[in-house]
Design a protein around this motif. Structure first.
Motif, mmCIF file in Angstrom:
data_model
loop_
_atom_site.group_PDB
_atom_site.id
_atom_site.type_symbol
_atom_site.label_atom_id
_atom_site.label_comp_id
_atom_site.label_asym_id
_atom_site.label_seq_id
_atom_site.Cartn_x
_atom_site.Cartn_y
_atom_site.Cartn_z
ATOM 1 N N HIS A 723 9.924 -1.622 61.951
ATOM 2 C CA HIS A 723 10.633 -2.897 61.777
ATOM 3 C C HIS A 723 12.038 -2.676 61.259
ATOM 4 C CE1 HIS A 723 7.307 -5.201 62.994
ATOM 5 N NE2 HIS A 723 6.530 -4.924 61.942
ATOM 6 N N TYR A 724 12.158 -1.721 60.405
ATOM 7 C CA TYR A 724 13.470 -1.418 59.853
ATOM 8 C C TYR A 724 14.444 -1.039 60.964
ATOM 9 C CZ TYR A 724 16.993 1.148 57.178
ATOM 10 O OH TYR A 724 18.160 1.602 56.645
ATOM 11 N N LEU A 725 13.956 -0.101 61.802
ATOM 12 C CA LEU A 725 14.818 0.339 62.890
ATOM 13 C C LEU A 725 15.097 -0.804 63.863
ATOM 14 C CD1 LEU A 725 13.326 3.852 63.603
ATOM 15 C CD2 LEU A 725 15.489 3.315 62.522
ATOM 16 N N GLN A 726 14.040 -1.585 64.119
ATOM 17 C CA GLN A 726 14.207 -2.718 65.040
ATOM 18 C C GLN A 726 15.300 -3.664 64.540
ATOM 19 O OE1 GLN A 726 10.235 -4.215 65.247
ATOM 20 N NE2 GLN A 726 10.030 -3.686 67.422
ATOM 21 N N ALA A 727 15.208 -3.951 63.281
ATOM 22 C CA ALA A 727 16.175 -4.882 62.705
ATOM 23 C C ALA A 727 17.593 -4.355 62.911
ATOM 24 C CB ALA A 727 15.888 -5.063 61.217
#
Lengths: 764, 532
Positions: A723-727
């Motif tokens: 999710h971090y990377l997605q964000a």
């Protein structure tokens, strides 16, 4: 004719014995049956059914009257009634009724047109019976009659079938008054019997009270032994069986086979003293019975001596007393050599290499010799057992796959030719394991299913199919692990449950599933990041398999950041594994070591270790480990700043991983691929660089895929990373809405996990 | 009288008993006659209505014996071999129920309690039987039959101690008997000695028991002397004579054994003991077939005669019929699991069949039963030696020596083992002990290998340059035929070396330096290192 039949069974009971009247009354009914068959008019189908019944009755174990009548009734109720009546006449009449019965029997020599013709099955039986009867002394005839009465009345004494005909019941009551001295006496006796029943529980509670006849005993032993071999759960419980055997031996101490069953039973409960005792006792007894040929040849007691020593060796081997087993085996070999018994020698040889293997030394040469000799002496079982053992050794030593598979295929042909179903099972289990080792989960799964769905070649006796061999346990364990890899924990728990039922904890193969169960639980906890739950499992694993236990311990230590300790353990483990040539473990240890290097940012020091691991894995055709190593390599390269190279390497591994590996690995591979793509795209966190938008978009796709895998396993830590990377990606692509959503998901997970997120860069 | 009604009860009941006795007297006498004629059913029939205690006992006892007799008759014409183990005394169950009713009502006297106990034992209810026997003994302490039955049920010393027995003089007899049974010979002998001093000095029973006790600890001479005394006092005695014949057999006293056998045949040739004696007699004359025949006859007379099974096994062993021997030994074990001779015999059989590992199990069993018997230990040691397990073998031999070696072989074997393993100091030490042992026991043993020991010791001392000791050994060697030549050779060598030493040589320091190296004189303590 009815009488013939009874009579028959009498003799067949124990033809060797003088008179053959071991428990005559039990068979009288058969004779009665035959008589009634001829005496009355029976329809053709009924007659056919009855005829079919004769042989099983004659050869089978003794039945109780109730069972007997029931079987006959199923065929022809009319005859059953006639038989019952006839028996009733005799049992409630006088001695002369029985004598009359015998005198009216058509002798096989006069009867030409009936089934009782002298050479027919029935005729032979009748001749036996008549001969035996005529030989009896007066007191024996009387005894016979008494036992008939007992047999008959014991059936009606406890109406279990609920079908006691009123007629008989009435009669017997009347008879009681006439036969016994006084009614009072009789009543007294029954009254007396009750306290006895209470106090002598041990003799009355057992399934078969009192002494068994020879046939019953043999049947009982055969059945229990078969069940022990094929489906232990259906056999009597160890304690009950022991009691039964003791009972049997009390009445017939010369029954050697009972000692052998006793031995098997004691092995079940791992009782070394009793099992050794019973085994030796059995062979002492066997030596007596095999007394006829005094020669040392194939027959006679020289032979049983050799096998006695061999069995002793196997006993010690089972209990792990390798030195003892070795001595006993040498003894067996020496005696067998002295008497030129090649078959026995061959058995010894196969035990010898088994023993060597168990001791952990290399026994390839011995095994090869054994196979050659076995083939020479036409012992297909031993030969292919040897080949299977060779295959196993070859697999661990990195022999090429096609050779192993060829060997297995050849033995399979042999198995089918000789119908060696046990070996077929082992072979299938072995193929399952080998495929799994090579990392071909689909093939492995297929082989496992093949075994589980195969109908055995073994005849299905006593309604039990052979399914508690080691092969089944192994295959089921693999199946469980394969399901666990795919995150199907529901199915796993069902399989484990089945294993638990099929192989109760005290049995021989129970350790297999115990270890498998523990490993699965451990993996699961590790994936979910519950290290505190995984830690206690390590002790249990160590108890079952020390190496595995050490490895798992290192993993837990690594996960909770106690790197130094973990490193020490890994070093130690590697040394030990290299000594025992446990390649799989060596590679896994190397991978863990490399991961430790990452934690101290020693990416360049990790490289040689990984390359070494890769070489080893390739050499042993361990595809799954190889692709895992490639993942590690790619990550290292990414960290060293050559993402293009990493992406190239990764492409090589992605395909097998997606095809064969666990969901966790798939997720990791995808995550890594996304990160490589991001790096290649020139994406830098927190800086609005000139990112390649096309690549970034594909990285987003990859991340989504990874997220799907991780959520399948409920692996929150990884999800958080994703999710971090997605964000970040969304933001850089200007998709604020999606970015916020991902950020929110990240925030939620972060709160839930509490533990601070390690830097994304630091792990695979 | 009316004031003390309670006092009347015992008096009344006493007179009741007398009245009952008197009433039943005729029936009892009649039944007793029938009973003596072994017409048990008839005796029981006429006693049915009787109410006195005596009559009741006779009634029940006749029924019991009738059942036993029928059982024995049945075994002869059973319907097949399977029924062999199934023939039962049918009367037992009924007897038990009746007796247990009376027992709970407290109406049993000493004799009926004894009978009740016997019935329980026959029904394989040992625990209950023990309780009943103890109760019976309390009721009637002087009934030796009950004591004997109880002794059969006591399996170990803890159980014996836990029994609460009446404090009566006969208890000492029982305890002595039990100690003998449980192989606690020292205590048994002490008890018997006390009994003799207390006034039973003329009892042949005690003499025979003491003799048996000596036999059990292999004190053969003592036992023989006692048996001879016993034969003088009680010339027509047959009991225990089989033990006596065993002793004579061990001592190879042919004429005595022959005399005993002839004597016993004259007294009663259909006794188990007589058959055993004759069997031993034939065995000593190496007529093993006949010996086996007589042991078989003994077994026919009493199938539970344990000694005969074992002895028959020995005979078959002599005849090299191993399988029959195994059978006989197994039967012996079946009768009594604690028969160490049968276990030992089985071990020997397998040893003869060249299965040293296999026989280990049997020797171990025998050793378990007789932990302090050197013969089992030596046998174990030999098996281990054959299996090349020298460490275990050493332990066994040393232990055999420590518990008092009967055959004086353990040390020799131990020494040879050390010799093989090149542990010369230990070997020398063992040979030394061996020689001491042989000479201290006085008599000359047939298999003694003193010469071997002396020869080795001579060489050993010579190598270690202890010439005085060496020459002493060499001289002693010359006393034996087989070692004379070597002894002389050694003496010559010694004198040569001595001459060299005495003539001042060029190298003066060589001998000195040699003497300075302390020759390891092994102390006996060193050997303790391998006591288990």
């Amino acid at each position: 004719m009815d009488q013939l039949h009874r009579f028959f069974s009498y003799c067949s009971e124990n033809p060797k014995v003088n008179g053959g009247f071991s428990s005559p009354e039990e068979r009288r009914h058969d004779t009665t049956l035959l008589y009634e068959m001829t005496a009355s008019k029976i329809t053709l189908p009924e007659r056919r059914r009855l005829n079919k019944l004769i042989l099983p009755l004659q050869q089978g174990p003794d039945l109780t009257l109730g069972q007997f009548l029931k079987t006959v009734e199923e065929c022809c109720p009319q005859t059953a009634y006639a038989v019952k009546l006839r028996l009733h006449e005799m049992a409630d009449g006088e001695l002369k009724d029985m004598e009359y019965f015998f005198s009216t029997l058509p002798t096989p020599f006069t009867a030409f047109d009936t089934e009782a013709y002298k050479t027919s099955v029935v005729g032979l039986f009748m001749r036996h019976m008549l001969l035996a009867y005529n030989k009896l002394s007066f007191s024996q005839v009387y005894k016979l009659y008494k036992s008939l009465q007992h047999y008959y009345h014991s059936h009606y004494a406890k109406p279990m079938d609920g079908q006691v005909p009123a007629l008989v019941a009435d009669d017997s009551e009347m008879d009681l008054t006439s036969i016994e001295d006084t009614v009072g006496d009789r009543v007294d006796k029954e009254e007396l019997d009750t306290p006895l029943h209470e106090s002598e529980l041990r003799s009355d509670n057992t399934p078969s009270r009192g002494p068994l006849s020879q046939k019953q005993a043999e049947y009982f032993l055969a059945r229990q032994a078969y069940l022990l071999k094929n489906d232990e759960n259906k056999a009597l419980k160890p304690a009950a069986l022991q009691e039964e055997l003791n009972n049997m031996l009390k009445f017939n101490p010369d029954f050697a086979e009972a000692h052998y069953l006793n031995y098997l039973n004691s092995m079940r409960v791992q009782d070394i003293f009793l099992s050794a005792h019973s085994l030796l006792h059995y062979f002492d007894r066997l030596i007596l019975s095999g007394n006829d040929g005094k020669s040392n040849g194939d027959e006679g007691y020289g032979r049983s001596l050799r096998y006695a020593a061999l069995n002793l060796a196997s006993l010690h081997c089972r209990f792990g007393h390798y030195q003892q087993a070795d001595l006993a085996l040498q003894e067996a070999i020496r005696i067998a050599q002295e008497s030129n018994d090649h078959v026995c020698l061959q058995h010894c040889l196969s035990w010898l290499y088994t023993l060597e293997q168990m001791k952990g030394s290399d026994s390839t040469v011995l095994t090869e010799d054994s196979v050659k000799m076995a083939a020479h002496f036409c012992l297909p079982y031993l030969a292919s057992l040897g080949i299977q053992s060779l295959v196993q050794q070859g697999a661990t030593q990195g022999k090429t796959a096609h050779k192993l598979m060829d060997a297995l295929k050849d033995t399979d042909i042999l198995h089918w030719k000789h119908s060696l179903s046990e070996l077929i099972e082992i072979s299938l289990a072995q193929t399952t394991s080998i495929w799994r080792m090579y990392g071909k989960s689909t093939m492995s799964l297929q082989q496992a299913q093949l075994l589980l769905n195969m109908s055995s070649l073994e005849p299905v006796n006593f309604g039990v199919q052979q399914n508690n061999t080691e092969a089944f346990a192994v295959v089921l364990c693999h199946l469980a692990e394969l399901h666990a890899e795919q995150g199907l924990y529901g199915a796993v728990s069902e399989i484990i449950q089945h294993l638990k039922e099929q192989f109760p904890p005290h049995t021989q193969h129970a350790k297999l599933w115990m270890l498998c169960d523990l490993k699965i639980q451990f993996e699961r906890h590790m994936n979910e990041g519950k290290y505190h739950l995984a830690e206690p499992l390590v002790t249990a694993i160590t108890a079952l398999n020390q190496l595995e236990g050490l490895y798992r311990k290192a993993q837990v230590l690594k996960a909770v950041n106690r790197s130094t300790e973990a490193y020490h353990i890994l070093q130690q483990l590697q040394a030990r594994c290299e000594k025992t040539k446990c390649t799989e473990m060596v590679i896994r240890v190397m991978l863990s070591t490399a991961e430790l290097h990452w934690e101290s940012s020693g990416f360049s020091t990790a490289l040689p270790v990984l390359l070494q691991a890769l070489a080893l894995a390739r050499q042993h055709h361990l595809q799954s480990l190889a692709s895992e190593t490639i993942l590690h390599l790619a990550f290292t390269q990414l960290m060293l700043g050559v993402p293009e190279q990493a992406l190239n390497v990764l492409h090589e591994a992605v395909e097998p991983i997606l095809a064969h590996r666990a969901v966790m690995d798939k997720g990791c591979a995808m995550l890594l691929a996304a990160r490589c793509q991001m790096a290649v795209a020139g994406f830098k966190p927190n800086r609005q660089g000139q990112a390649d938008l096309r690549l970034a978009a594909s990285a987003l796709d990859t991340l989504n895929e990874a997220a799907a895998y991780f959520s399948q396993l409920n692996c929150k830590e990884r999800l958080r990373d994703v999710h971090y990377l997605q964000a970040q990606l969304h933001r850089s692509l200007g998709q604020i809405l999606e970015s916020n959503k991902s950020a929110m998901l990240f925030r939620l997970l972060d709160q839930e996990l509490q533990s601070p997120a390690p830097p994304v860069s630091m792990r695979l | 009288m009316a004031m003390f009604p309670g006092l009347n009860v015992p008096a009344n009941s006493g007179s009741d008993h007398e009245m009952e006795d008197a009433q039943d007297l005729d029936a009892l006498t009649l039944a007793k006659s029938y009973f003596d004629l072994k017409e048990y059913d008839r005796a029981a029939y006429f006693l049915k209505g009787c109410r006195s205690q005596k009559a009741y006992f006779l009634y029940m006892y006749s029924r019991y014996l009738s059942g036993e007799k029928k059982k024995d008759d049945e075994t002869v014409d059973s319907l097949g071999p399977l029924e062999k183990g199934q023939v039962r005394n049918e009367a037992l169950r009924e007897l038990r129920v009746e007796l247990s009713k009376k027992h709970t009502a407290g109406e049993l006297d000493g004799f009926t309690l004894y009978l009740y106990g016997v019935v329980l034992r026959k029904l394989d209810l040992p625990k209950e039987a023990v309780d009943v026997f103890v109760e019976g003994i309390h009721a009637l302490p002087l009934h030796w039959g009950a004591w004997l039955e109880l002794s059969n049920l006591v399996t170990n010393i803890e159980m014996l101690k836990s029994l609460s027995l009446p404090d009566c003089w006969i208890k000492d007899f029982f305890m002595a008997h039990m100690y003998t049974e449980l192989q606690m010979i020292k205590e048994a002998l002490q008890k018997y000695q006390n009994l003799i001093e207390a006034g039973f000095s003329k009892s042949t029973y005690i003499i025979s028991q003491i003799a048996v006790a000596y036999h059990n600890i292999r004190d053969i001479d003592q036992a023989l002397a006692l048996f001879n005394e016993l034969r003088e006092q009680d010339p027509y005695r047959i009991d225990n004579m089989d033990t006596f014949s065993n002793l004579l057999y061990v001592k190879s006293m042919k004429p005595e054994l022959s005399y005993l056998a002839h004597n016993l045949v004259e007294i009663d040739k259909y006794r188990v003991e007589t058959c055993c004696v004759i069997g031993n007699y034939y065995s000593l004359r190496s007529q093993h077939e006949k010996a086996a025949l007589y042991f078989q006859r003994a077994l026919k007379l009493n199938p539970r005669c344990l000694g005969a099974w074992t002895l028959m096994g020995h005979e078959y062993m002599e005849m090299k019929n191993t399988s029959a021997a195994i059978q006989a030994y197994r039967h012996a074990i079946e009768v009594n699991k604690r028969d160490y001779r049968a276990w030992y015999g089985l071990g020997q059989t397998y040893e003869i069949l060249k299965m040293p590992f296999y026989c280990l199990y049997y020797y171990r069993k025998a050793h378990q039963l007789r932990p302090n018997d050197s013969r089992m230990l030596v046998a174990l040691g030999e098996s281990y030696e054959k299996l090349s397990q020298q460490a275990e073998a050493k332990k066994c031999y040393w232990r055999a020596y420590s518990v008092g070696d009967v055959e004086k072989m353990a040390l020799l074997k131990l020494a040879k083992l050390h010799e093989q393993l090149n542990e010369s100091d230990d070997a020398a030490q063992c040979y030394m002990l061996y020689i001491q042992d042989i000479f201290s026991c006085g008599e000359q043993l047939e298999h003694a290998e003193v010469s071997t020991a002396l020869r080795y010791l001579g060489q050993y001392y010579f190598k270690n340059k202890l010439y005085d000791e060496a020459s002493l050994c060499a001289q002693r060697c010359c006393d034996y035929n087989d070692a004379r030549e070597e002894g002389k050779a050694l003496l010559r060598q010694i004198s040569q070396v001595r001459d060299q030493i005495e003539t001042p040589s060029a190298d003066l320091f060589a001998p000195l330096s040699n003497n300075n190296t302390p020759v390891r004189r092994v102390s006996p303590l060193n050997l303790i290192s391998f006591t288990p």
